[in-house]
Design a protein around this motif. Structure first.
Motif, mmCIF file in Angstrom:
data_model
loop_
_atom_site.group_PDB
_atom_site.id
_atom_site.type_symbol
_atom_site.label_atom_id
_atom_site.label_comp_id
_atom_site.label_asym_id
_atom_site.label_seq_id
_atom_site.Cartn_x
_atom_site.Cartn_y
_atom_site.Cartn_z
ATOM 1 N N LYS A 266 0.827 -1.211 0.000
ATOM 2 C CA LYS A 266 0.000 0.000 0.000
ATOM 3 C C LYS A 266 0.862 1.261 0.000
ATOM 4 O O LYS A 266 0.502 2.265 -0.606
ATOM 5 N N GLU A 267 2.000 1.203 0.669
ATOM 6 C CA GLU A 267 2.916 2.335 0.671
ATOM 7 C C GLU A 267 3.486 2.550 -0.732
ATOM 8 O O GLU A 267 3.604 3.683 -1.191
ATOM 9 N N THR A 268 3.822 1.462 -1.394
ATOM 10 C CA THR A 268 4.372 1.532 -2.748
ATOM 11 C C THR A 268 3.374 2.170 -3.700
ATOM 12 O O THR A 268 3.717 3.088 -4.452
ATOM 13 N N VAL A 269 2.139 1.700 -3.669
ATOM 14 C CA VAL A 269 1.102 2.260 -4.537
ATOM 15 C C VAL A 269 0.936 3.750 -4.258
ATOM 16 O O VAL A 269 0.844 4.561 -5.186
ATOM 17 N N THR A 270 0.953 4.116 -3.008
ATOM 18 C CA THR A 270 0.735 5.513 -2.628
ATOM 19 C C THR A 270 1.873 6.406 -3.105
ATOM 20 O O THR A 270 1.626 7.464 -3.688
ATOM 21 N N VAL A 271 3.132 6.002 -2.890
ATOM 22 C CA VAL A 271 4.239 6.863 -3.326
ATOM 23 C C VAL A 271 4.318 6.938 -4.845
ATOM 24 O O VAL A 271 4.613 8.003 -5.397
ATOM 25 N N LEU A 272 4.025 5.836 -5.539
ATOM 26 C CA LEU A 272 4.035 5.878 -7.001
ATOM 27 C C LEU A 272 2.937 6.805 -7.521
ATOM 28 O O LEU A 272 3.154 7.565 -8.469
ATOM 29 N N LEU A 273 1.769 6.755 -6.894
ATOM 30 C CA LEU A 273 0.671 7.629 -7.291
ATOM 31 C C LEU A 273 1.001 9.094 -7.000
ATOM 32 O O LEU A 273 0.774 9.962 -7.847
ATOM 33 N N ILE A 274 1.555 9.376 -5.836
ATOM 34 C CA ILE A 274 1.926 10.753 -5.503
ATOM 35 C C ILE A 274 2.955 11.270 -6.503
ATOM 36 O O ILE A 274 2.852 12.403 -6.981
ATOM 37 N N ASP A 275 3.930 10.448 -6.843
ATOM 38 C CA ASP A 275 4.932 10.870 -7.827
ATOM 39 C C ASP A 275 4.281 11.174 -9.170
ATOM 40 O O ASP A 275 4.566 12.194 -9.788
ATOM 41 N N PHE A 276 3.389 10.305 -9.605
ATOM 42 C CA PHE A 276 2.683 10.513 -10.870
ATOM 43 C C PHE A 276 1.879 11.819 -10.845
ATOM 44 O O PHE A 276 1.947 12.621 -11.775
ATOM 45 N N LEU A 277 1.129 12.019 -9.775
ATOM 46 C CA LEU A 277 0.298 13.217 -9.663
ATOM 47 C C LEU A 277 1.143 14.488 -9.611
ATOM 48 O O LEU A 277 0.798 15.491 -10.230
ATOM 49 N N ASN A 278 2.257 14.436 -8.886
ATOM 50 C CA ASN A 278 3.158 15.596 -8.841
ATOM 51 C C ASN A 278 3.760 15.880 -10.213
ATOM 52 O O ASN A 278 3.813 17.035 -10.642
ATOM 53 N N GLU A 279 4.196 14.838 -10.898
ATOM 54 C CA GLU A 279 4.819 15.025 -12.214
ATOM 55 C C GLU A 279 3.861 15.675 -13.204
ATOM 56 O O GLU A 279 4.262 16.491 -14.033
ATOM 57 N N HIS A 280 2.588 15.325 -13.110
ATOM 58 C CA HIS A 280 1.601 15.840 -14.053
ATOM 59 C C HIS A 280 0.808 17.030 -13.489
ATOM 60 O O HIS A 280 -0.205 17.421 -14.062
ATOM 61 N N HIS A 281 1.296 17.571 -12.385
ATOM 62 C CA HIS A 281 0.756 18.806 -11.791
ATOM 63 C C HIS A 281 -0.720 18.714 -11.415
ATOM 64 O O HIS A 281 -1.463 19.683 -11.572
ATOM 65 N N TYR A 282 -1.128 17.547 -10.922
ATOM 66 C CA TYR A 282 -2.479 17.414 -10.375
ATOM 67 C C TYR A 282 -2.490 18.009 -8.973
ATOM 68 O O TYR A 282 -1.498 17.930 -8.250
ATOM 69 N N GLU A 283 -3.611 18.562 -8.584
ATOM 70 C CA GLU A 283 -3.780 19.001 -7.205
ATOM 71 C C GLU A 283 -4.130 17.767 -6.380
ATOM 72 O O GLU A 283 -5.157 17.127 -6.600
ATOM 73 N N ILE A 284 -3.275 17.424 -5.452
ATOM 74 C CA ILE A 284 -3.468 16.203 -4.666
ATOM 75 C C ILE A 284 -4.336 16.508 -3.452
ATOM 76 O O ILE A 284 -4.108 17.479 -2.734
ATOM 77 N N SER A 285 -5.308 15.659 -3.248
ATOM 78 C CA SER A 285 -6.174 15.766 -2.075
ATOM 79 C C SER A 285 -6.400 14.353 -1.532
ATOM 80 O O SER A 285 -6.151 13.356 -2.223
#
Length: 92
Positions: free
Chosen positions: A27-46
């Motif tokens: 679950k940690e892996t999925v979360t950090v990979l998703l956060i990296d993806f969202l940051n790279e593509h400039h999504y607003e993370i919530s």
């Protein structure tokens, strides 16, 4: 500029290649990979977006984020306009 801040560095490949070193749970892996993806593509993370994309409950996601913060892999900073999820701790 640190090596992991270079444009040519693929964070997700690096994380996957170093899973044994990082000792991330699935679950940690999925979360950090998703956060990296969202940051790279400039999504607003919530939290809502993370819950929707991961399928984790609010409690599960809070637990995962707490563990990542405790491991110093994640920092969360809030400003007047946004909340920024920073995973640079993974690469230190």
């Amino acid at each position: 500029m640190k090596w992991y801040e270079q444009n040519f560095v693929n964070h997700r490949d690096w994380v996957l290649d170093h899973l044994d070193l990082l000792a991330l749970e699935p679950k940690e892996t999925v979360t950090v990979l998703l956060i990296d993806f969202l940051n790279e593509h400039h999504y607003e993370i919530s939290m809502d977006l993370l819950e929707k994309k991961t399928g984790f409950s609010e409690a599960e996601l809070n637990e995962v984020l707490s563990v990542l913060i405790a491991k110093k892999y994640l920092t969360i900073k809030a400003s007047a306009k946004e909340i920024y999820f920073n995973i640079n701790g993974l690469f230190e």
